[in-house]
Scaffold this motif. Structure first.
Motif, PDB file in Angstrom:
ATOM      1  N   THR A 224      41.527  42.178  44.292  1.00 41.04           N
ATOM      2  CA  THR A 224      42.832  41.592  44.002  1.00 41.04           C
ATOM      3  C   THR A 224      43.268  41.710  42.545  1.00 41.04           C
ATOM      4  OG1 THR A 224      41.782  39.447  43.599  1.00 41.04           O
ATOM      5  CG2 THR A 224      42.542  39.902  45.862  1.00 41.04           C
ATOM      6  N   TYR A 225      42.301  41.896  41.631  1.00 33.48           N
ATOM      7  CA  TYR A 225      42.637  41.789  40.209  1.00 33.48           C
ATOM      8  C   TYR A 225      41.524  42.429  39.391  1.00 33.48           C
ATOM      9  CZ  TYR A 225      44.417  39.521  35.923  1.00 33.48           C
ATOM     10  OH  TYR A 225      44.950  39.270  34.681  1.00 33.48           O
ATOM     11  N   CYS A 226      41.853  42.843  38.160  1.00 28.98           N
ATOM     12  CA  CYS A 226      40.820  43.367  37.257  1.00 28.98           C
ATOM     13  C   CYS A 226      41.180  43.027  35.816  1.00 28.98           C
ATOM     14  CB  CYS A 226      40.646  44.874  37.425  1.00 28.98           C
ATOM     15  SG  CYS A 226      42.163  45.843  37.207  1.00 28.98           S
ATOM     16  N   GLU A 227      40.162  42.952  34.988  1.00 28.65           N
ATOM     17  CA  GLU A 227      40.328  42.633  33.569  1.00 28.65           C
ATOM     18  C   GLU A 227      39.257  43.384  32.788  1.00 28.65           C
ATOM     19  OE1 GLU A 227      42.652  40.872  32.226  1.00 28.65           O
ATOM     20  OE2 GLU A 227      41.947  40.056  30.315  1.00 28.65           O
ATOM     21  N   VAL A 228      39.616  43.862  31.590  1.00 23.84           N
ATOM     22  CA  VAL A 228      38.682  44.599  30.743  1.00 23.84           C
ATOM     23  C   VAL A 228      38.374  43.781  29.499  1.00 23.84           C
ATOM     24  CG1 VAL A 228      38.294  46.733  29.451  1.00 23.84           C
ATOM     25  CG2 VAL A 228      39.575  46.807  31.586  1.00 23.84           C
ATOM     26  N   ILE A 236      35.868  43.152  34.899  1.00 28.13           N
ATOM     27  CA  ILE A 236      35.656  42.256  36.039  1.00 28.13           C
ATOM     28  C   ILE A 236      36.667  42.617  37.116  1.00 28.13           C
ATOM     29  CG2 ILE A 236      35.182  39.862  36.696  1.00 28.13           C
ATOM     30  CD1 ILE A 236      35.865  39.056  33.820  1.00 28.13           C
ATOM     31  N   SER A 237      36.237  42.536  38.358  1.00 25.94           N
ATOM     32  CA  SER A 237      37.177  42.639  39.479  1.00 25.94           C
ATOM     33  C   SER A 237      37.005  41.417  40.372  1.00 25.94           C
ATOM     34  CB  SER A 237      36.936  43.918  40.284  1.00 25.94           C
ATOM     35  OG  SER A 237      35.686  43.885  40.955  1.00 25.94           O
ATOM     36  N   CYS A 247      35.399  36.358  48.190  1.00 19.91           N
ATOM     37  CA  CYS A 247      35.722  35.266  47.250  1.00 19.91           C
ATOM     38  C   CYS A 247      34.894  35.305  45.967  1.00 19.91           C
ATOM     39  CB  CYS A 247      35.529  33.898  47.919  1.00 19.91           C
ATOM     40  SG  CYS A 247      36.221  33.728  49.564  1.00 19.91           S
ATOM     41  N   GLU A 248      34.439  36.498  45.565  1.00 18.77           N
ATOM     42  CA  GLU A 248      33.615  36.583  44.366  1.00 18.77           C
ATOM     43  C   GLU A 248      34.308  37.400  43.286  1.00 18.77           C
ATOM     44  OE1 GLU A 248      32.806  38.419  47.066  1.00 18.77           O
ATOM     45  OE2 GLU A 248      32.452  40.458  46.381  1.00 18.77           O
ATOM     46  N   ALA A 249      33.783  37.299  42.081  1.00 21.04           N
ATOM     47  CA  ALA A 249      34.156  38.187  40.982  1.00 21.04           C
ATOM     48  C   ALA A 249      32.934  39.038  40.660  1.00 21.04           C
ATOM     49  CB  ALA A 249      34.603  37.393  39.765  1.00 21.04           C
ATOM     50  N   THR A 250      33.175  40.246  40.188  1.00 21.09           N
ATOM     51  CA  THR A 250      32.086  41.184  39.917  1.00 21.09           C
ATOM     52  C   THR A 250      32.247  41.767  38.522  1.00 21.09           C
ATOM     53  OG1 THR A 250      32.023  41.784  42.263  1.00 21.09           O
ATOM     54  CG2 THR A 250      30.870  43.241  40.732  1.00 21.09           C
ATOM     55  N   LEU A 251      31.155  41.778  37.766  1.00 23.36           N
ATOM     56  CA  LEU A 251      31.139  42.357  36.421  1.00 23.36           C
ATOM     57  C   LEU A 251      30.574  43.768  36.497  1.00 23.36           C
ATOM     58  CD1 LEU A 251      31.526  41.753  33.326  1.00 23.36           C
ATOM     59  CD2 LEU A 251      29.094  41.159  33.301  1.00 23.36           C
ATOM     60  N   VAL A 271      39.826  35.000  45.272  1.00 21.45           N
ATOM     61  CA  VAL A 271      39.852  34.900  43.818  1.00 21.45           C
ATOM     62  C   VAL A 271      41.026  35.752  43.327  1.00 21.45           C
ATOM     63  CG1 VAL A 271      38.592  35.248  41.671  1.00 21.45           C
ATOM     64  CG2 VAL A 271      37.369  34.542  43.731  1.00 21.45           C
ATOM     65  N   THR A 272      41.963  35.134  42.637  1.00 25.65           N
ATOM     66  CA  THR A 272      43.205  35.800  42.284  1.00 25.65           C
ATOM     67  C   THR A 272      43.243  36.332  40.863  1.00 25.65           C
ATOM     68  OG1 THR A 272      44.112  33.634  41.701  1.00 25.65           O
ATOM     69  CG2 THR A 272      44.582  34.469  43.914  1.00 25.65           C
ATOM     70  N   SER A 273      42.405  35.803  39.982  1.00 26.24           N
ATOM     71  CA  SER A 273      42.475  36.206  38.588  1.00 26.24           C
ATOM     72  C   SER A 273      41.146  35.931  37.893  1.00 26.24           C
ATOM     73  CB  SER A 273      43.604  35.448  37.878  1.00 26.24           C
ATOM     74  OG  SER A 273      43.860  35.989  36.604  1.00 26.24           O
ATOM     75  N   CYS A 274      40.884  36.697  36.845  1.00 27.02           N
ATOM     76  CA  CYS A 274      39.648  36.528  36.079  1.00 27.02           C
ATOM     77  C   CYS A 274      39.914  36.944  34.638  1.00 27.02           C
ATOM     78  CB  CYS A 274      38.522  37.367  36.676  1.00 27.02           C
ATOM     79  SG  CYS A 274      38.976  39.096  36.969  1.00 27.02           S
ATOM     80  N   VAL A 275      39.280  36.255  33.699  1.00 27.16           N
ATOM     81  CA  VAL A 275      39.457  36.570  32.284  1.00 27.16           C
ATOM     82  C   VAL A 275      38.125  36.453  31.555  1.00 27.16           C
ATOM     83  CG1 VAL A 275      41.892  35.904  32.147  1.00 27.16           C
ATOM     84  CG2 VAL A 275      40.107  34.176  31.760  1.00 27.16           C
ATOM     85  N   PHE A 276      37.953  37.291  30.542  1.00 27.48           N
ATOM     86  CA  PHE A 276      36.855  37.110  29.601  1.00 27.48           C
ATOM     87  C   PHE A 276      37.282  36.045  28.601  1.00 27.48           C
ATOM     88  CE2 PHE A 276      36.142  41.393  31.147  1.00 27.48           C
ATOM     89  CZ  PHE A 276      34.756  41.485  31.252  1.00 27.48           C
TER      90      PHE A 276
END
Length: 357
Positions: A224-228, A236-237, A247-251, A271-276
């Motif tokens: 659903t989302y990614c962040e660098v 992360i995705s 429902c997880e985030a992956t590094l 999980v809709t969003s993730c941030v460092f």
């Protein structure tokens, strides 16, 4: 990881409280031995609302300003430190889906279900500075190059487009069957663009010709989302899911090996969003995630341990997460606008809601 406790840590305010006061809960433990203390809920501030409907996305424009968009078709620049709307931008005909801010600038881009992308300037005219029209369906990805000269857009039409920001002309087009784009993120100081998709795939694109440079191992659920990370070494995705499945985030490692490093499991819905998180926020590397289960979680980036869970009861599904400054997070929601969250060390690592708008 479903044992991560959820509770409130809020500050007193003379303004109207966000929600009723809740009784203190007993302390609880998780299977990995991390003790999670429950603290009595207090009131938070209600600022002037930014939107009149669901907020789909929030992004940080500066250390005190954010830009958000949603179902009211309006992009709003908001001073979250004073609780005031700075400016509203109207031009889209349908819901705004993505916002991308230009680094160290007053400019930003908005994407919409009207298939358009618009470029705005906080200090410019009421009309968009530039418009980008080329997708056949809703625009679901926006990424600005590090030098701000290029814009990459993605859509549910399976297509990525690379634009010259100055001229508004499309320079490159790439299309892959069933590649329904969910998010785009430009790797800092690199010519690469990270992309997540409904086909459960994470792709790394080379903007020089807009070719796929790498495909990460396919996940079991829609991404659903990614962040660098700021150094460009990790990403992360996020996965969709229900009842704890997915429902997880992956590094992931973005360097040569490009392996999966860690997974963060504990949410019970998409999980809709993730941030460092900035290193100033914790003694260890941490990330934060938001979910349709109304929870924001802080994780130990290296071990995958859930360090804190904040439950934003009554907010509806959480839609977007952004780092405001070194101690603040902004979280968009379906039902209660945008939540201002602050990391607190007065009683150990904790996350508390201090305002909503």
């Amino acid at each position: 990881m479903g044992g991560c406790g959820a509770w409130w840590l809020l500050t007193p305010s003379t303004r109207r409280p966000c929600r009723p006061q809740l009784p203190a809960r007993p302390a609880g433990c998780r299977p990995d031995g991390i003790v999670e203390e429950r603290i009595q809920t207090k009131a938070c501030q209600e600022y002037s609302p930014a939107h009149v409907d669901t907020v789909s996305v929030v992004a940080a424009l500066s250390s005190d300003l954010c830009v958000s968009g949603g179902k009211d078709k309006t992009a709003v620049a908001y001073d979250w430190k004073t609780g005031n709307v700075v400016r509203r931008f109207r031009g889209h005909e349908r819901e705004i889906t993505k916002i991308a801010c230009v680094h160290r600038s007053s400019q930003f881009f908005s994407a919409s279900r009207d298939r358009m992308v618009m470029m705005w300037d906080l200090h410019g005219p009421s009309q968009p500075r530039q418009q980008f029209s080329g997708h056949a369906m809703v625009v679901t990805g926006l990424a600005v190059s590090p030098d701000s000269s290029q814009l990459c857009t993605g859509s549910r039409d399976n297509t990525l487009l690379l634009w010259d920001v100055g001229t508004g002309q499309c320079a490159e087009t790439a299309s892959i069957s069933r590649n329904l784009v969910t998010h785009l993120c430009w790797v800092p100081q690199e010519p690469y663009i990270l992309q997540t998709s409904e086909d459960k795939t994470i792709r790394l694109w080379d903007s020089r010709g807009l070719q796929v440079a790498h495909i990460f191992p396919t996940k079991q659920h829609i991404q659903t989302y990614c962040e660098v990370s700021e150094d460009g070494h990790k990403c992360i995705s996020c996965s969709n899911g229900f009842g704890g499945e997915g429902c997880e985030a992956t590094l992931w490692d973005l360097r040569q090996t490009r392996n999966r490093i860690c997974e963060y499991k504990g949410h019970f819905q998409t999980v809709t969003s993730c941030v460092f998180l900035p290193r100033a926020l914790a003694l260890m590397p941490t990330i934060a995630t938001s979910s349709h289960d109304c929870k924001v979680k802080i994780w130990n980036q290296d071990t995958g341990a859930c360090l804190f869970t904040l439950s934003l009861d009554g907010s509806g599904p959480l839609t977007s997460l952004a780092v405001g400054d070194t101690v603040s997070l902004l979280c968009a929601s379906f039902s209660r606008g945008i939540h201002l969250l602050r990391v607190d060390y007065s009683q150990g690592l904790a996350l508390r809601e201090v305002a909503a708008f």
